[in-house]
Structures are given as structure tokens and as C-alpha cells.
Scaffold this active site. Structure first.
Site, PDB file in Angstrom:
ATOM      1  N   GLN A  25       0.799  -1.222   0.000  1.00 23.39           N
ATOM      2  CA  GLN A  25       0.000   0.000   0.000  1.00 23.39           C
ATOM      3  C   GLN A  25       0.833   1.274   0.000  1.00 23.39           C
ATOM      4  O   GLN A  25       0.327   2.335  -0.341  1.00 23.39           O
ATOM      5  CB  GLN A  25      -0.948  -0.008   1.214  1.00 23.39           C
ATOM      6  CG  GLN A  25      -1.956  -1.147   1.144  1.00 23.39           C
ATOM      7  CD  GLN A  25      -2.887  -1.174   2.337  1.00 23.39           C
ATOM      8  OE1 GLN A  25      -2.581  -1.786   3.351  1.00 23.39           O
ATOM      9  NE2 GLN A  25      -4.022  -0.516   2.240  1.00 23.39           N
ATOM     10  N   HIS A  45      -1.833  -5.107 -12.729  1.00 20.29           N
ATOM     11  CA  HIS A  45      -1.349  -4.981 -14.106  1.00 20.29           C
ATOM     12  C   HIS A  45      -2.227  -5.747 -15.089  1.00 20.29           C
ATOM     13  O   HIS A  45      -2.482  -5.292 -16.195  1.00 20.29           O
ATOM     14  CB  HIS A  45       0.114  -5.447 -14.202  1.00 20.29           C
ATOM     15  CG  HIS A  45       1.051  -4.580 -13.410  1.00 20.29           C
ATOM     16  ND1 HIS A  45       2.199  -5.043 -12.817  1.00 20.29           N
ATOM     17  CD2 HIS A  45       0.977  -3.262 -13.077  1.00 20.29           C
ATOM     18  CE1 HIS A  45       2.796  -4.053 -12.169  1.00 20.29           C
ATOM     19  NE2 HIS A  45       2.072  -2.966 -12.316  1.00 20.29           N
ATOM     20  N   ASP A  58       2.250   0.749  -8.053  1.00 21.46           N
ATOM     21  CA  ASP A  58       3.597   0.783  -8.645  1.00 21.46           C
ATOM     22  C   ASP A  58       4.490   1.819  -7.951  1.00 21.46           C
ATOM     23  O   ASP A  58       5.681   1.594  -7.760  1.00 21.46           O
ATOM     24  CB  ASP A  58       3.531   1.124 -10.145  1.00 21.46           C
ATOM     25  CG  ASP A  58       2.999  -0.046 -10.983  1.00 21.46           C
ATOM     26  OD1 ASP A  58       2.696  -1.115 -10.392  1.00 21.46           O
ATOM     27  OD2 ASP A  58       2.875   0.105 -12.216  1.00 21.46           O
ATOM     28  N   ARG A  83       3.949   0.016  12.963  1.00 16.68           N
ATOM     29  CA  ARG A  83       3.730  -1.325  12.425  1.00 16.68           C
ATOM     30  C   ARG A  83       3.771  -1.241  10.901  1.00 16.68           C
ATOM     31  O   ARG A  83       2.982  -0.503  10.302  1.00 16.68           O
ATOM     32  CB  ARG A  83       2.366  -1.841  12.911  1.00 16.68           C
ATOM     33  CG  ARG A  83       1.982  -3.160  12.306  1.00 16.68           C
ATOM     34  CD  ARG A  83       0.611  -3.681  12.735  1.00 16.68           C
ATOM     35  NE  ARG A  83       0.352  -4.830  11.900  1.00 16.68           N
ATOM     36  CZ  ARG A  83      -0.810  -5.148  11.350  1.00 16.68           C
ATOM     37  NH1 ARG A  83      -1.894  -4.414  11.587  1.00 16.68           N
ATOM     38  NH2 ARG A  83      -0.919  -6.198  10.580  1.00 16.68           N
ATOM     39  N   HIS A 128       1.506  -9.342   4.653  1.00 18.65           N
ATOM     40  CA  HIS A 128       0.298  -8.519   4.519  1.00 18.65           C
ATOM     41  C   HIS A 128      -0.157  -8.591   3.054  1.00 18.65           C
ATOM     42  O   HIS A 128      -0.137  -7.595   2.334  1.00 18.65           O
ATOM     43  CB  HIS A 128       0.580  -7.081   4.968  1.00 18.65           C
ATOM     44  CG  HIS A 128      -0.643  -6.280   5.300  1.00 18.65           C
ATOM     45  ND1 HIS A 128      -0.832  -5.645   6.514  1.00 18.65           N
ATOM     46  CD2 HIS A 128      -1.747  -5.990   4.579  1.00 18.65           C
ATOM     47  CE1 HIS A 128      -1.987  -4.999   6.515  1.00 18.65           C
ATOM     48  NE2 HIS A 128      -2.564  -5.189   5.348  1.00 18.65           N
ATOM     49  N   ASN A 172      -1.272 -11.143   8.452  1.00 18.99           N
ATOM     50  CA  ASN A 172      -2.328 -10.161   8.671  1.00 18.99           C
ATOM     51  C   ASN A 172      -3.643 -10.637   8.075  1.00 18.99           C
ATOM     52  O   ASN A 172      -3.734 -10.857   6.864  1.00 18.99           O
ATOM     53  CB  ASN A 172      -1.949  -8.817   8.039  1.00 18.99           C
ATOM     54  CG  ASN A 172      -2.993  -7.747   8.335  1.00 18.99           C
ATOM     55  OD1 ASN A 172      -3.187  -7.368   9.480  1.00 18.99           O
ATOM     56  ND2 ASN A 172      -3.701  -7.306   7.304  1.00 18.99           N
ATOM     57  N   GLU A 173      -4.648 -10.782   8.919  1.00 17.79           N
ATOM     58  CA  GLU A 173      -6.031 -11.012   8.511  1.00 17.79           C
ATOM     59  C   GLU A 173      -6.258 -12.216   7.590  1.00 17.79           C
ATOM     60  O   GLU A 173      -6.572 -12.057   6.407  1.00 17.79           O
ATOM     61  CB  GLU A 173      -6.605  -9.759   7.845  1.00 17.79           C
ATOM     62  CG  GLU A 173      -6.623  -8.566   8.779  1.00 17.79           C
ATOM     63  CD  GLU A 173      -7.305  -7.346   8.180  1.00 17.79           C
ATOM     64  OE1 GLU A 173      -7.642  -7.373   6.993  1.00 17.79           O
ATOM     65  OE2 GLU A 173      -7.504  -6.371   8.917  1.00 17.79           O
ATOM     66  N   ASN A 313      -7.648  -6.517  14.586  1.00 19.43           N
ATOM     67  CA  ASN A 313      -7.952  -5.419  13.666  1.00 19.43           C
ATOM     68  C   ASN A 313      -9.462  -5.285  13.646  1.00 19.43           C
ATOM     69  O   ASN A 313     -10.172  -6.260  13.388  1.00 19.43           O
ATOM     70  CB  ASN A 313      -7.490  -5.737  12.237  1.00 19.43           C
ATOM     71  CG  ASN A 313      -5.984  -5.916  12.128  1.00 19.43           C
ATOM     72  OD1 ASN A 313      -5.257  -5.726  13.094  1.00 19.43           O
ATOM     73  ND2 ASN A 313      -5.527  -6.257  10.935  1.00 19.43           N
ATOM     74  N   TYR A 315     -12.903  -2.725  12.530  1.00 19.68           N
ATOM     75  CA  TYR A 315     -13.444  -1.532  11.887  1.00 19.68           C
ATOM     76  C   TYR A 315     -14.953  -1.419  12.024  1.00 19.68           C
ATOM     77  O   TYR A 315     -15.484  -0.367  12.301  1.00 19.68           O
ATOM     78  CB  TYR A 315     -13.102  -1.532  10.388  1.00 19.68           C
ATOM     79  CG  TYR A 315     -11.628  -1.378  10.089  1.00 19.68           C
ATOM     80  CD1 TYR A 315     -11.086  -0.125   9.858  1.00 19.68           C
ATOM     81  CD2 TYR A 315     -10.788  -2.485  10.042  1.00 19.68           C
ATOM     82  CE1 TYR A 315      -9.738   0.027   9.590  1.00 19.68           C
ATOM     83  CE2 TYR A 315      -9.434  -2.346   9.772  1.00 19.68           C
ATOM     84  CZ  TYR A 315      -8.911  -1.083   9.547  1.00 19.68           C
ATOM     85  OH  TYR A 315      -7.571  -0.936   9.287  1.00 19.68           O
ATOM     86  N   GLU A 385      -5.168  -2.615  14.395  1.00 17.26           N
ATOM     87  CA  GLU A 385      -5.671  -1.695  13.365  1.00 17.26           C
ATOM     88  C   GLU A 385      -7.037  -1.188  13.771  1.00 17.26           C
ATOM     89  O   GLU A 385      -7.881  -1.963  14.238  1.00 17.26           O
ATOM     90  CB  GLU A 385      -5.865  -2.396  12.011  1.00 17.26           C
ATOM     91  CG  GLU A 385      -4.624  -2.540  11.183  1.00 17.26           C
ATOM     92  CD  GLU A 385      -4.918  -3.190   9.836  1.00 17.26           C
ATOM     93  OE1 GLU A 385      -6.010  -2.969   9.268  1.00 17.26           O
ATOM     94  OE2 GLU A 385      -4.039  -3.934   9.369  1.00 17.26           O
TER      95      GLU A 385
HETATM   96  C1  PNW Z   1      -7.553  -3.896   6.604  1.00 17.56           C
HETATM   97  N1  PNW Z   1     -13.615  -5.362   5.328  1.00 17.56           N
HETATM   98  O1  PNW Z   1      -8.282  -4.422   5.577  1.00 17.56           O
HETATM   99  C2  PNW Z   1      -6.137  -4.099   6.152  1.00 17.56           C
HETATM  100  O2  PNW Z   1      -5.304  -4.765   7.048  1.00 17.56           O
HETATM  101  C3  PNW Z   1      -5.502  -2.873   5.567  1.00 17.56           C
HETATM  102  O3  PNW Z   1      -4.521  -3.245   4.660  1.00 17.56           O
HETATM  103  C4  PNW Z   1      -6.578  -1.994   4.955  1.00 17.56           C
HETATM  104  O4  PNW Z   1      -6.072  -0.923   4.237  1.00 17.56           O
HETATM  105  C5  PNW Z   1      -7.454  -1.518   6.079  1.00 17.56           C
HETATM  106  O5  PNW Z   1      -7.988  -2.597   6.814  1.00 17.56           O
HETATM  107  C6  PNW Z   1      -8.617  -0.634   5.630  1.00 17.56           C
HETATM  108  O6  PNW Z   1      -9.383  -1.278   4.678  1.00 17.56           O
HETATM  109  C7  PNW Z   1      -9.620  -4.562   5.581  1.00 17.56           C
HETATM  110  O7  PNW Z   1     -14.111  -5.416   4.187  1.00 17.56           O
HETATM  111  C8  PNW Z   1     -10.242  -4.468   4.380  1.00 17.56           C
HETATM  112  O8  PNW Z   1     -14.303  -5.570   6.346  1.00 17.56           O
HETATM  113  C9  PNW Z   1     -11.593  -4.729   4.292  1.00 17.56           C
HETATM  114  C10 PNW Z   1     -12.283  -5.064   5.422  1.00 17.56           C
HETATM  115  C11 PNW Z   1     -11.640  -5.114   6.633  1.00 17.56           C
HETATM  116  C12 PNW Z   1     -10.307  -4.880   6.716  1.00 17.56           C
END
Ligand code: PNW
Length: 483
Positions: A25, A45, A58, A83, A128, A172-173, A313, A315, A385
Site C-alpha cells: 500500500q 497490471h 507501482d 507497524r 500482509h 495479517n487477517e 484489527n 473496523y 488496526e
Molecule cells: C484492513 N472489510 O483491511 C487491512 O489490514 C488494511 O490493509 C486496509 O487498508 C485496512 O484494513 C482498511 O481497509 C480490511 O471489508 C479491508 O471488512 C476490508 C475489510 C476489513 C479490513
């Protein structure tokens, strides 16, 4: 919004704050020196239409060249730790450990040393999502040999950096690697195969993590005494109605339990309710064996206990209900779970964000922690996260309010629920390539100008607020609270 401010808005002594990023990223330099091709290089690509703005990584933030500026902004905020992830193909261009890249090795050496000079602890994610394309061509995460390929790579990384890096994330995830990717086909490696692959992948990811953890435990911990675990992405699932409670528990076991029970529970192995359900589903579909591949006794013991803390992590949240007969069920983990006949919805009170998958529900983080404590006992947590996406601009009031509200819930978890949360990580240090959303979705504490060759980084209001959080070791009033 009026907020009650009390004296309990202070974090416990020793609580650490940081920010996170990921190699693909931010780094750019996708073919610099002898770097090999990763599955994300390949996807952007070959299939540019899969990325919202048809962009790619890129160049991204060009951190491959501008890493000193990254250290500078991390230091401006006053981060305790940073991190970041290592690009597998920058260290091992072929994916295998036959050849270690000198330039790749030196890139991360400089970054680690530069952070340490500023008093910022490096936290490394070994993987990642940027799998070497060469390993993908051999099946990637659904080939059981990946367990050895990954652990060989991890050993190389430990041998290079474990003398200075004390906190490690293996993978990661897994849920994005195994579920989001094979269930949607939009995420690298862009293969749509939702029936078998997510479950085979889950088993291989867990074994790969466990082998890497054991290498650290046996060969590096005695000398360097660091900590290591995997990072799970957890969506908080709530039942829509009372009748959906049992189904919601099964959904939690599928997303959270599938990647946690084998590692964190006393007995190890798959969550029993999920294992039973998947046997039934597989039989009903006509398979002779479960599509969730069983662990052998040795594998259960290999994976069980391979953690030093729980890396979470988090959200967003979803409501869960049972699908109507013949209703179309969206893909797991965001829209539904076809194998569980579950449909996911948004609560009307949750606000939307720039990312179409992301609804704001601060209470979710506390409830998720409580569920984990109930399942796995008193473990030590790190939020690895958490953060918000917006469109653009330096005066990012919504992001300030997001950090304020989510961190207040973390404090409630600590103070009211007795949770051992010991660290918090903002996603992310600066705007970057947000996977399928390209550069349209901005999560940064710093804004990045992607049209300038210098990829200029500028401080947002939220970076100043986060600095205040770190300096006061509390959740202070936000500049907007008196408005
Ligand atoms: C995480 N969802 O990804 C990742 O670890 C990061 O690389 C990313 O940029 C960040 O959260 C924000 O998106 C996720 O769809 C991507 O629930 C999508 C989801 C959750 C985490």
C-alpha cells in the site's frame, strides 16, 4: 455531539500507541532492484478494471525512496511504535529462500534503524497479502506446501531483524486472505471459488502461522525475548432479532472462531459448533468429507497456544438474520454466509463511510473484546488496526470523532470490563493504496499528494488530535466538542 468527560478517560500506565501500514500500500518500487512480482503487482497490471480508480501500487507513497519522511511524520505524531509489513518478494525475489536480496534486506535495515534512532519501536507484519506470484502459480494458500514456504521466509526475516524487532505479526487477517479473496474473486489472487478454497486456505494459514511462531519460540525467543502472534480482522456480528442469536454465534465462530479457536482455546482445533455444521453442510451437498479439512491430533497440538497476545484489527459491524427460502445470499464475510444461510445487514443508526463495506459502530469494538474474553479467557489484547476512511481534506473532523469514540469504548473495556488491552494502532500513518478502492478511500493521519513526484505528506487535524492522545495518555476533548 455532547460527551460526558470524566477522570476515567486515562489509559493505564504502559499503554502504547502506534500507527500501521502495509508494504504494497505504501512502498512503490514494485520492480526496483531484484524485487519479484507479487499477486498484487500481477492483479493490478492484468486486471486494472478491478481497482476503483484503475490505479495501482507501482509508486504508491514511494516509501521505497521516501522512508525517511515516513519516520519523520511518525516522530512528529510521537508514536511509540510503527507497524509496517515486509514485502516477501523484496526479500526473497523468487518466493523461496534460495536467494536473499541485498537491496531488499538493506531497505528494511535502514527503516528499522531509523525508527529506533527516533525512539519508535518497529513492529513487523511478515505477511500482509503480497504473496509471490511464483508461489501463487503453484497454488498459493491452498497448496499445503505453503506452510513450509512461509515458515522458511519467516525464518529468513527473523534471522535478519529479530535482534532489533521485538513485536511480530506473522500473518495479517487470514479472513481477507481466505474468505474475502476466494468468496468474491475481486481480491488478489482474483480467483472465485467459494466452496472449498476458503476452508483449505484457513487450515494452511493457521499451520503456516504456527510453524513460524514455533521457529521464533525455539530459535529466537531465548536470545531476544520478543512477542509474536497473528492479526485477525474481526467484524462484530449482532443478531437482528432474538431468534437470530444462535445463528449469529455460528457466524462469529466462522469468522472469528475459525482463526482463533485453534490458537487461543484450551482444547485447540476448529470451533466444535462450526466443525459440526460444516460436516452437515458438506454431506448435504454430496461431499464424502467435510469441506472444512479436519486437523490431525499433531496439527491441533502444533497450532494450539501459538500466541503471545491477541492482535485484533477492527473496523465495522453487521446485523445477522436467517436467509429467506431461495433468497440470494451475498458473499462472506461482509454481506452474508451462504454455507450458514445467513444474511448480513446494516443497523440504521450506523453511519456510512467512504468505504462501502464500512459502517461506524463504536460499541462494536468493546462487545467484540468481551466476546473474545468470554471464549478464550483473560488474554492480553493489542488493537493492531482501527481507523476511518474519508474522501479528502486536512480538517478531518469525522476521523477525530471516530478515534475519540472508538478509544472511549476501548477505555470502557479496560476500566469497566477488566480487559487487558495494552496497545492501540491507528490505521493508517498516511493515505495509501486502499486495495480495490485505489486512492479514493483515504485512511491517513497524513494526507499524501499522489500527483506530486515528491508524494508530499501533510498533517491532518486528526494527526494533531492523535498526538494529543499520546501526549496526555488519555482521550482529550476534540477541537469540535465545544462547537
Ligand atoms: C484492513 N472489510 O483491511 C487491512 O489490514 C488494511 O490493509 C486496509 O487498508 C485496512 O484494513 C482498511 O481497509 C480490511 O471489508 C479491508 O471488512 C476490508 C475489510 C476489513 C479490513
Amino acid at each position: 455531539m455532547a460527551c460526558a468527560w470524566g477522570s476515567d478517560l486515562t489509559f493505564p500506565p504502559g499503554f502504547k500507541f502506534g500507527a500501521a501500514s502495509a508494504a504494497y500500500q505504501i512502498e512503490g518500487g514494485w520492480n526496483a532492484s531484484d524485487k519479484g512480482e507479487s499477486i498484487w503487482d500481477h492483479l493490478v497490471h492484468e486486471n486494472p478494471e478491478m481497482i476503483g480508480d484503475r490505479s495501482n501500487g507501482d509508486v504508491a507513497c514511494d516509501s521505497y525512496h521516501l522512508w525517511q519522511r515516513d519516520i519523520e511524520i511518525a516522530s512528529e505524531i510521537g508514536l511509540h511504535f510503527y507497524r509496517f509489513s515486509i514485502a516477501w518478494t523484496r526479500i526473497l525475489p523468487t518466493g523461496f529462500s534460495d536467494k536473499i536480496s541485498e537491496d531488499g534486506k538493506n531497505y528494511y535495515n535502514r527503516l528499522i534503524d531509523g525508527l529506533l534512532e527516533k525512539g519508535i519501536s518497529p513492529v513487523i507484519s511478515i505477511y500482509h497479502w503480497d504473496l509471490p506470484q511464483q508461489l501463487q502459480d503453484l497454488g498459493g494458500w491452498v497448496n499445503p506446501l505453503i506452510v513450509d514456504w512461509f515458515s522458511d521466509y519467516a525464518r529468513v526475516v527473523f534471522s535478519l531483524y529479530a535482534d532489533r524487532v521485538k513485536t511480530w505479526i506473522t500473518i495479517n487477517e487470514p479472513t481477507m486472505i481466505c474468505d474475502e479473496s476466494y468468496n468474491t474473486g475481486f481480491f488478489a489472487p482474483a480467483i472465485l471459488e467459494p466452496h472449498i478454497s476458503p476452508y483449505v486456505c484457513a487450515k494452511n494459514v493457521l499451520l503456516a502461522h504456527a510453524k513460524a511462531w514455533r521457529i521464533y519460540d525455539e530459535e529466537y525467543r531465548p536470545k531476544y525475548n520478543g512477542e509474536i502472534t497473528l492479526a485477525n480482522h474481526l467484524i462484530w456480528y449482532e443478531p437482528l432479532g432474538e431468534e437470530d442469536f444462535e445463528l449469529t454465534e455460528l457466524v462469529r465462530q466462522n469468522l472469528v472462531g475459525r482463526y482463533s479457536h485453534p490458537v487461543y482455546s484450551k482444547e485447540g482445533g476448529w470451533p466444535p459448533s462450526l466443525e459440526k455444521h460444516m460436516e452437515e453442510v458438506s454431506r448435504r451437498k454430496g461431499f464424502q468429507r467435510s469441506v472444512l479439512p479436519p486437523f490431525t491430533r499433531e496439527e491441533i497440538d502444533l497450532v494450539k497456544g501459538t500466541f503471545d497476545f491477541y492482535a485484533m484489527n477492527h473496523y465495522t459491524s453487521r446485523l445477522v438474520r436467517k436467509a429467506e427460502p431461495s433468497e440470494h445470499i451475498g458473499s462472506f464475510p461482509l454481506n452474508g454466509a451462504p454455507d450458514l444461510e445467513a444474511v448480513f445487514e446494516k443497523d440504521p443508526s450506523w453511519s456510512i463511510t467512504t468505504s462501502q463495506w464500512f459502517y461506524i459502530n463504536p460499541e462494536g469494538i468493546r462487545r467484540q473484546l468481551a466476546w473474545l474474553q468470554k471464549e478464550y479467557g483473560d488474554i492480553k489484547f493489542w488493537i493492531t488496526e482501527n481507523g476511518l476512511s474519508t474522501t479528502s481534506g486536512l480538517e478531518d473532523r469525522e476521523r477525530i470523532e471516530f478515534y475519540r469514540d472508538y478509544l472511549k469504548e476501548v477505555l470502557l473495556a479496560i476500566n469497566e470490563d477488566g480487559q487487558k488491552v495494552t496497545g492501540y494502532t491507528a490505521w493508517t500513518l498516511m493515505d495509501n493504496f486502499e486495495w480495490n478502492d485505489g486512492y479514493n478511500s483515504k485512511f491517513g493521519l497524513y494526507e499524501v499528494n499522489f500527483t506530486s513526484p515528491m508524494r508530499t505528506r501533510r498533517q491532518r487535524a486528526s494527526a494533531r488530535y492523535y498526538k494529543q492522545i499520546i501526549d496526555t495518555h488519555s482521550v482529550p476533548r476534540s477541537p469540535y466538542d465545544d462547537l
